[in-house]
Enzyme design. Structure first.
Site, PDB file in Angstrom:
ATOM      1  N   SER A  86     109.747  53.533  52.941  1.00  0.00           N
ATOM      2  CA  SER A  86     110.671  52.879  53.865  1.00  0.00           C
ATOM      3  C   SER A  86     110.549  53.483  55.267  1.00  0.00           C
ATOM      4  O   SER A  86     109.470  53.474  55.850  1.00  0.00           O
ATOM      5  CB  SER A  86     112.101  52.973  53.318  1.00  0.00           C
ATOM      6  OG  SER A  86     112.958  52.074  53.967  1.00  0.00           O
ATOM      7  N   ASP A 136     106.848  50.078  50.258  1.00  0.00           N
ATOM      8  CA  ASP A 136     107.894  49.071  50.463  1.00  0.00           C
ATOM      9  C   ASP A 136     108.508  49.058  51.856  1.00  0.00           C
ATOM     10  O   ASP A 136     109.734  49.048  52.013  1.00  0.00           O
ATOM     11  CB  ASP A 136     109.003  49.226  49.418  1.00  0.00           C
ATOM     12  CG  ASP A 136     109.626  47.872  49.076  1.00  0.00           C
ATOM     13  OD1 ASP A 136     108.864  46.896  48.962  1.00  0.00           O
ATOM     14  OD2 ASP A 136     110.858  47.787  48.919  1.00  0.00           O
ATOM     15  N   HIS A 178     114.044  48.831  45.766  1.00  0.00           N
ATOM     16  CA  HIS A 178     113.397  49.271  47.004  1.00  0.00           C
ATOM     17  C   HIS A 178     112.855  50.690  46.861  1.00  0.00           C
ATOM     18  O   HIS A 178     111.790  51.017  47.378  1.00  0.00           O
ATOM     19  CB  HIS A 178     114.412  49.198  48.140  1.00  0.00           C
ATOM     20  CG  HIS A 178     113.891  49.673  49.457  1.00  0.00           C
ATOM     21  ND1 HIS A 178     112.696  49.256  49.998  1.00  0.00           N
ATOM     22  CD2 HIS A 178     114.426  50.548  50.352  1.00  0.00           C
ATOM     23  CE1 HIS A 178     112.509  49.845  51.167  1.00  0.00           C
ATOM     24  NE2 HIS A 178     113.539  50.630  51.402  1.00  0.00           N
TER      25      HIS A 178
END
Length: 403
Positions: free
Chosen positions: A159, A184, A380
């Protein structure tokens, strides 16, 4: 549409709202009837060998320098280095279970660090979370650890940490860079989520009555689908409130007492009642809160993600992109992935190129400018939810071949 909007948020920071089916997709979450889950915290030492504080001098204005201290967790003493960068609001502990998995399968060293303003890292200016500053931090830590001749290093970032990993690689802060793995985070969906990100952050609890309560929330909300990882990593996301919670309920209760003559028995009973009420009031007080106020980092969000796809594609090191869903891809990355297979492919319709990926994903997984893999049924926090999949999938084995 509400569910899709919530999913877009996941590409910006490291929190994930509940999805359809909740946490039933994670094998670790399936519990027999009547069994209680254990939400007690787990120690970092169960997954890492050492914990260190790395001191780095950083230049500030007028040729002055300041001392910053970065917390790192390490395993291994030989072989190439896996440098792990966490997502926004998380800490190095989010890599704990992943480290336990990969360190037993690859001859390597693992270094997971708390980025500035996160975890237990202490810096002079924690408000500065610009991509440029954070990328320089990575270079400083590597230099402090290994000097002028660092070993081969592969950066793996999730992230926000994935975005910082790209900026670090593009700025050549790590001259011995072996590879780049981004988990991601994709520019397109991250930028789409910026406008509604504040609403998403406001929807989270502001405080928790205990660390166990925070761990329970993270699992039941779907933020972390692997209960083991939640038990070790949530301690890096929350902290005890700085202000004492001792006085308000007590003082308010005392002020309402009417002074009157009572016999000793009635007075003792009254005191017991007040103490019980005070104790209940104390238990209601929240004693844990988030370590990082993510809403206050908004001015840096665009700098983390704007132009990220093009920057990722220009990095000369071998690259791997791991995604929790094909909807994360944007057009720049799609074209970059397919260029090795078809130079004249230019899909203008967003639906058509996503369908193309789904249909021909196996064909171009290891072609083009980078390798890519979609890991379904993960949240996530892919590396937390399914560390075994991240390590064992064929597309993720290329680091071991390089090693």
């Amino acid at each position: 549409s509400d569910n899709m909007e919530k999913q877009l948020h996941l590409n910006l920071l490291a929190s994930r709202p509940p999805m359809a089916g909740g946490f039933q997709s994670g094998s670790k979450m399936k519990m027999g009837p009547g069994r209680k889950r254990d939400f007690s915290p787990l120690p970092w030492s169960q997954y890492f060998e050492t914990m260190e504080d790395v001191e780095c001098l950083s230049s500030i204005r007028f040729s002055l320098t300041t001392l910053n201290i970065f917390r790192i967790y390490c395993s291994g003493s030989h072989g190439p280095v896996l440098l792990l960068l966490h997502g926004g609001g998380h800490s190095a502990l989010s890599w704990a279970v992943f480290t336990g998995v990969i360190y037993n399968r690859i001859n390597c060293r693992v270094v997971a660090m708390d980025l500035r303003a996160h975890g237990d890292t202490k810096v002079k200016n924690p408000e500065d979370l610009s991509a440029d500053t954070m990328a320089k931090d990575i270079g400083k830590v590597v230099e402090a650890l290994y000097g002028e001749n660092p070993p081969p290093i592969m950066i793996i970032g999730h992230s926000m940490g994935g975005a910082i990993a790209v900026h670090t690689a593009a700025a050549n802060h790590i001259p011995s860079l072996l590879g780049l793995c981004v988990i991601d985070v994709v520019e397109g969906t991250a930028m789409d989520a910026l406008n509604s990100m504040q609403n998403f952050l406001r929807s989270r609890p502001k405080t928790f009555k205990s660390l166990e309560n925070a761990i329970e929330w993270s699992v039941k909300s779907g933020q972390i689908r692997n209960i083991e990882s939640a038990r070790v990593s949530m301690g890096g996301q929350v902290k005890k409130c700085e202000e004492s919670t001792t006085s308000s309920g007590v003082s308010n209760s005392i002020e309402g007492i009417i002074e009157e003559e009572e016999d000793e028995e009635a007075e003792e009973e009254s005191n017991k009642k007040r103490m019980k009420e005070d104790d209940q009031e104390m238990k209601k007080e929240s004693v844990f809160t988030w370590r990082v106020e993510l809403s206050k980092t908004e001015k840096y969000w665009e700098g983390w993600f704007r132009g990220l796809s093009a920057l990722f594609l220009t990095c000369p090191a071998p690259k791997l992109l791991l995604l929790a869903g094909v909807d994360r891809l944007d057009k720049d990355l799609t074209i970059g992935q397919m260029q090795g297979e078809s130079k004249n492919l230019r899909q203008k319709n967003s639906i058509s190129w996503k369908m193309f990926i789904l249909k021909y994903r196996r064909l171009f997984l290891c072609t083009g400018k980078f390798q890519m893999q979609v890991l379904p049924q993960c949240g996530h926090a892919v590396h937390e939810d399914a560390p075994d999949k991240v390590r064992s999938h064929p597309s993720a084995r290329w680091p071991s071949r390089i090693f």
